[in-house]
Design an enzyme around this catalytic site. Structure first.
Site, short mmCIF file in Angstrom:
data_model
loop_
_atom_site.label_atom_id
_atom_site.label_comp_id
_atom_site.label_asym_id
_atom_site.label_seq_id
_atom_site.Cartn_x
_atom_site.Cartn_y
_atom_site.Cartn_z
N THR A 1 55.16 68.81 62.78
CA THR A 1 54.16 68.93 61.70
C THR A 1 53.07 69.93 62.08
O THR A 1 52.55 70.63 61.23
CB THR A 1 53.53 67.58 61.32
OG1 THR A 1 53.11 66.91 62.51
CG2 THR A 1 54.49 66.69 60.57
N TRP B 1 36.27 65.54 60.41
CA TRP B 1 36.25 66.08 59.04
C TRP B 1 36.83 65.08 58.03
O TRP B 1 37.67 64.25 58.38
CB TRP B 1 37.01 67.41 58.97
CG TRP B 1 38.49 67.31 59.26
CD1 TRP B 1 39.10 67.46 60.47
CD2 TRP B 1 39.55 67.03 58.32
NE1 TRP B 1 40.47 67.28 60.36
CE2 TRP B 1 40.77 67.02 59.05
CE3 TRP B 1 39.60 66.78 56.95
CZ2 TRP B 1 42.01 66.78 58.45
CZ3 TRP B 1 40.84 66.54 56.34
CH2 TRP B 1 42.02 66.55 57.10
N HIS C 1 45.22 63.55 55.83
CA HIS C 1 46.08 64.70 55.55
C HIS C 1 46.65 64.67 54.13
O HIS C 1 46.53 65.63 53.38
CB HIS C 1 47.22 64.78 56.57
CG HIS C 1 46.74 64.90 58.00
ND1 HIS C 1 47.57 64.78 59.08
CD2 HIS C 1 45.50 65.13 58.50
CE1 HIS C 1 46.86 64.93 60.20
NE2 HIS C 1 45.60 65.14 59.87
N GLU D 1 53.34 63.39 54.16
CA GLU D 1 52.09 62.81 54.67
C GLU D 1 51.72 61.55 53.89
O GLU D 1 51.23 60.58 54.46
CB GLU D 1 50.93 63.82 54.55
CG GLU D 1 51.07 65.06 55.43
CD GLU D 1 50.72 64.81 56.91
OE1 GLU D 1 50.28 63.69 57.25
OE2 GLU D 1 50.90 65.74 57.71
N ASP E 1 44.79 68.52 64.08
CA ASP E 1 44.95 67.06 64.26
C ASP E 1 46.34 66.75 64.81
O ASP E 1 46.49 65.95 65.73
CB ASP E 1 44.87 66.32 62.90
CG ASP E 1 43.44 66.03 62.45
OD1 ASP E 1 42.49 66.41 63.15
OD2 ASP E 1 43.30 65.42 61.37
N GLU E 2 47.34 67.38 64.22
CA GLU E 2 48.73 67.10 64.64
C GLU E 2 48.91 67.47 66.11
O GLU E 2 49.60 66.76 66.85
CB GLU E 2 49.76 67.86 63.77
CG GLU E 2 49.61 67.73 62.26
CD GLU E 2 49.93 66.35 61.69
OE1 GLU E 2 50.01 65.37 62.46
OE2 GLU E 2 50.10 66.25 60.47
N GLU F 1 45.46 60.20 60.20
CA GLU F 1 46.55 60.80 59.43
C GLU F 1 46.33 60.68 57.92
O GLU F 1 46.71 61.55 57.15
CB GLU F 1 47.89 60.14 59.79
CG GLU F 1 48.48 60.59 61.12
CD GLU F 1 49.07 61.99 61.05
OE1 GLU F 1 49.40 62.46 59.95
OE2 GLU F 1 49.19 62.62 62.11
N GLU G 1 55.09 65.08 65.72
CA GLU G 1 53.74 65.65 65.64
C GLU G 1 53.79 67.13 65.97
O GLU G 1 53.05 67.93 65.38
CB GLU G 1 52.79 64.92 66.60
CG GLU G 1 52.57 63.44 66.29
CD GLU G 1 51.65 63.17 65.10
OE1 GLU G 1 51.36 64.09 64.31
OE2 GLU G 1 51.23 62.03 64.94
N HIS H 1 47.35 64.76 68.20
CA HIS H 1 48.21 63.57 68.20
C HIS H 1 49.46 63.81 69.06
O HIS H 1 49.93 62.91 69.76
CB HIS H 1 48.63 63.21 66.77
CG HIS H 1 47.48 62.78 65.90
ND1 HIS H 1 47.56 62.74 64.54
CD2 HIS H 1 46.22 62.40 66.22
CE1 HIS H 1 46.40 62.33 64.04
NE2 HIS H 1 45.57 62.12 65.05
FE LIG Z 1 51.02 63.61 62.36
FE LIG Z 2 49.77 64.43 59.34
#
Ligand SMILES: [Fe+2]
Ligand SMILES: [Fe+2]
Length: 325
Positions: A167, A33, A114, A76, A196-197, A111, A164, A200
């Site tokens: 977040t 995305w 974000h 971020e 995503d976090e 990242e 991570e 990661h």
């Molecule tokens: Fe992150």
């Molecule tokens: Fe992030």
């Protein structure tokens, strides 16, 4: 061989499976995305209407929650600090385009979406003093951070595993609070950032798991050392215009506690989950110093739990310059 050389060797060993790691933990660039998939399209005739919608929801949003969203965005946006720190770790060689350098670049590139997505949203919200937010971001980048990992990849990956997860929790909580308030766009945004976090976090936890397999004593000692120093948040130097370095962080974190977006309990829960994930209790073949480190780690969650019961969060809201009056 000195400790740094062993760490470099461990990094080289992990690097051998980097292609597999990149494929497993990062997404193909042209499929993942982008902020424009989610935000209103300025080419669309509905653009103005959609912005009105964003502004309506923003105006209704809980004050502390809105401040937390801004603080999360600034955190971020300070990504260059995190990238330059990771690139400087022992075992990362920027001249070599493969391996760890590629991991750091790929992670940074993901990242970067974000802060981009969140700050565009906030710009459209009609409730942010953008200049104040931008100066805070500028300060945070200029101030950097001090997370006490030095150039040690073990400590750094323990830090990123923790961070991570933190977040993931905070974006996920903002998403669910936004959803409850009927703000589906913000809920969707924070939800996809949170996922995503989480991905990661899995990557960094996996790196550390591998380090525990190859070099268990040093990994244990690194984990203990990071927890003794406490995991500081990347925005701990946060300030606002005219303020001193780090002065705003407490207000940001109090607002996060009041809204239950990120709490002391979350810190303890993350620690517990890492102890479990890395199977700290059952790691075999470690030296005496590492055994002591393990004892410290295993006792820590209960100790923190007792301390947390005494923590008082100020009930009074702080007036953030970020929020337009
Ligand atoms: Fe992150
Ligand atoms: Fe992030």
């Amino acid at each position: 061989m000195n400790l740094n050389n062993i760490r470099k060797e461990v990094m080289q060993t992990l690097e051998k499976s980097m292609d597999e790691l990149l494929g497993k933990y990062l997404k193909p660039i042209e499929e993942i995305w982008q902020p424009s998939d989610i935000l209103p399209d300025s080419n669309s005739p509905d653009f103005i209407e959609e912005i009105r919608d964003i502004q309506g929801h923003s105006a209704e949003m809980n004050y502390d929650l809105f401040a937390v969203l801004i603080g999360d965005t600034i955190t971020e946006e300070a990504l260059p600090t995190y990238e330059s720190w990771l690139m400087d770790m022992d075992g990362v060689n920027q001249e070599n385009k493969n391996g760890w350098t590629q991991w750091v670049r790929g992670w940074t590139a993901e990242e970067n979406r974000h802060g981009d997505l969140l700050s565009k949203y906030l710009y459209l919200s009609g409730r942010v003093n953008m200049r104040e937010m931008e100066v805070s971001t500028h300060h945070l980048l200029n101030d950097g951070f001090d997370i006490q990992t030095a150039r040690d990849p073990y400590k750094s990956f323990i830090y990123t595993s923790f961070q991570e997860l933190a977040t993931n929790i905070s974006h996920r909580r903002v998403a669910s609070l936004a959803k409850k308030a009927g703000n589906t766009l913000l809920a969707k945004m924070c939800g996809i950032i949170a996922s995503d976090e989480a991905r990661h976090a899995s990557a960094y936890k996996n790196f550390v798991k591998n380090i525990f397999e190859i070099d268990p004593s040093e990994a244990m000692i690194a984990f203990e050392d990071m927890m003794r120093k406490k995991i500081v948040m990347p925005a701990h130097f946060l300030r606002e215009t005219g303020g001193r370095i780090g002065e705003l962080f407490k207000h940001f974190s109090d607002a996060a506690q009041r809204t239950m977006v990120y709490t002391t309990q979350d810190y303890i829960d993350i620690l517990n989950s890492l102890i479990k994930e890395w199977n700290i209790e059952n790691i075999k073949g470690i030296n005496e110093k590492a055994e002591e480190a393990r004892d410290y780690l295993m006792a820590l969650p209960n100790r923190l739990q007792r301390l947390s019961e005494r923590v008082k969060i100020p009930g009074k809201q702080f007036q953030f310059k970020w929020i337009a009056s």
